[in-house]
Design an enzyme around this catalytic site. Sequence first.
Site, PDB file in Angstrom:
ATOM      1  N   ARG A 208       0.804  -1.036  -0.002  1.00  0.00           N
ATOM      2  CA  ARG A 208      -0.006   0.140   0.197  1.00  0.00           C
ATOM      3  C   ARG A 208       0.814   1.281   0.065  1.00  0.00           C
ATOM      4  NH1 ARG A 208      -2.218  -3.257   4.174  1.00  0.00           N
ATOM      5  NH2 ARG A 208      -4.276  -3.930   3.673  1.00  0.00           N
ATOM      6  N   LYS A 232      -1.728  -1.837   8.277  1.00  0.00           N
ATOM      7  CA  LYS A 232      -2.658  -1.194   9.063  1.00  0.00           C
ATOM      8  C   LYS A 232      -2.789  -1.667  10.442  1.00  0.00           C
ATOM      9  CE  LYS A 232      -5.637   0.064   5.158  1.00  0.00           C
ATOM     10  NZ  LYS A 232      -7.399  -0.360   4.445  1.00  0.00           N
ATOM     11  N   HIS A 302      -2.827   2.944  -5.589  1.00  0.00           N
ATOM     12  CA  HIS A 302      -3.493   1.465  -5.475  1.00  0.00           C
ATOM     13  C   HIS A 302      -3.930   0.793  -6.581  1.00  0.00           C
ATOM     14  CE1 HIS A 302      -4.702   0.032  -1.535  1.00  0.00           C
ATOM     15  NE2 HIS A 302      -5.869  -0.310  -1.986  1.00  0.00           N
ATOM     16  N   ARG A 305      -1.483  -2.048  -6.917  1.00  0.00           N
ATOM     17  CA  ARG A 305      -1.528  -3.089  -5.872  1.00  0.00           C
ATOM     18  C   ARG A 305      -2.602  -3.871  -6.248  1.00  0.00           C
ATOM     19  NH1 ARG A 305      -1.823  -4.487  -0.428  1.00  0.00           N
ATOM     20  NH2 ARG A 305      -3.822  -4.725   0.446  1.00  0.00           N
ATOM     21  N   HIS A 328      -4.403  -8.170   4.152  1.00  0.00           N
ATOM     22  CA  HIS A 328      -5.782  -8.055   4.700  1.00  0.00           C
ATOM     23  C   HIS A 328      -6.350  -8.732   5.792  1.00  0.00           C
ATOM     24  CE1 HIS A 328      -6.721  -7.784  -0.092  1.00  0.00           C
ATOM     25  NE2 HIS A 328      -6.509  -6.436   0.579  1.00  0.00           N
ATOM     26  N   TYR A 337     -10.460 -10.376  -5.342  1.00  0.00           N
ATOM     27  CA  TYR A 337      -9.866 -10.632  -6.562  1.00  0.00           C
ATOM     28  C   TYR A 337     -10.036 -12.108  -7.317  1.00  0.00           C
ATOM     29  CZ  TYR A 337      -7.181  -6.717  -4.740  1.00  0.00           C
ATOM     30  OH  TYR A 337      -6.598  -5.877  -4.399  1.00  0.00           O
TER      31      TYR A 337
END
Length: 360
Positions: A208, A232, A302, A305, A328, A337
């Site tokens: 990211r 994150k 993004h 990515r 994730h 995806y």
Amino acid sequence: MTNQPRLRLESGTEAAWMLSGPSADKYPLVNEYLAYLTDRNYSPRTVRAYGYDLLAFCRWLETHSSGIDSVTTGTVLDFMRHCREASIAGRPANVLSMTGKRLDHYSATTINHRLAALTGLFTFRALREPELRNPIPSGREARRVSAEERNGLLGHLVRPKRRSALRLREPRRLPRPLDRRETADLLASLRTWRDRSIAGLMLLSGLRSGEILTLDVTDIDIGARWIRVFGKGAKERRVPLDVEVAGLIQTYLLTERPESTSTRLFLVAKGPHRGQPLTPAGLRTIFRYHRLKSGVLAGHPHALRHTFGTAMAEAGVDLAVMQALLGHAHVDTTARYIHLTPTHVKAEFDAARTRLHTRT
């Protein structure tokens, strides 16, 4: 408008977003909540987004001569109705989307995000002052998962999701990757080793933007070809480093990276801020320039990515491995995806069609 609160970044910090202005002292709870999110390791972009959502609520309260302490369930419902009906300044009212929706209104995603910000704010207040009633209506919550979730490959792992009745239905949008021509054109426009390294880490490692900017020099193991990434929520993961990208980073470190006391990998290359860590605004400026130069208007950071995630799905990489690579928190996010594999879908379709013809 001058008397209304504003959102600003506190000087000398990277994430201390807070309300300011003549009337900001009427909303200390908002600043305390934003500081709480920062302390909980929420990303600066998330804190900023919550700050602007709560700023919109505070400005709406100002127009109704009301304050945080006097907010009731009716107040929240009135604000949500205002969000659904309000027009966005500067957008034409006579332009419709392909689905017939007016483009001068806020999207369902924006409205739901504002509801989430308010829910978090008053939940935070309830933790500190349990005697105060939470004005956010609980609504009717889903008691079971949908048939698609229950019968899916990982259906046995899915837990019922608690959904507020105030949430609007959002259109399901799949991530859009760049095709080969767009990827080649965008990469061809990059001229510095730094910019090529950044694009390579996004395209071939799936990092990211925020993860790119927080990389330290010591996080890159060029010899073993591993990257230590803090995603994150300060979650750490290790991601393989492509051999070509490793060469780009090594060349950047040897020939182009300015001398600096900063430990960050990617620094500003020139100008008055030379040697300082590259900022989110600086990264956006780089990609904005190269989007225009290459003509690839979809070439956002993004998107690279998303291109990585799509390539992994089309290659048949295991879903759990993809989740680990992309960082994730939930496998549902990674599963998007799987729907972006037109090559695999067409191959399976052609194979099934051939089998049917063979039988007949």
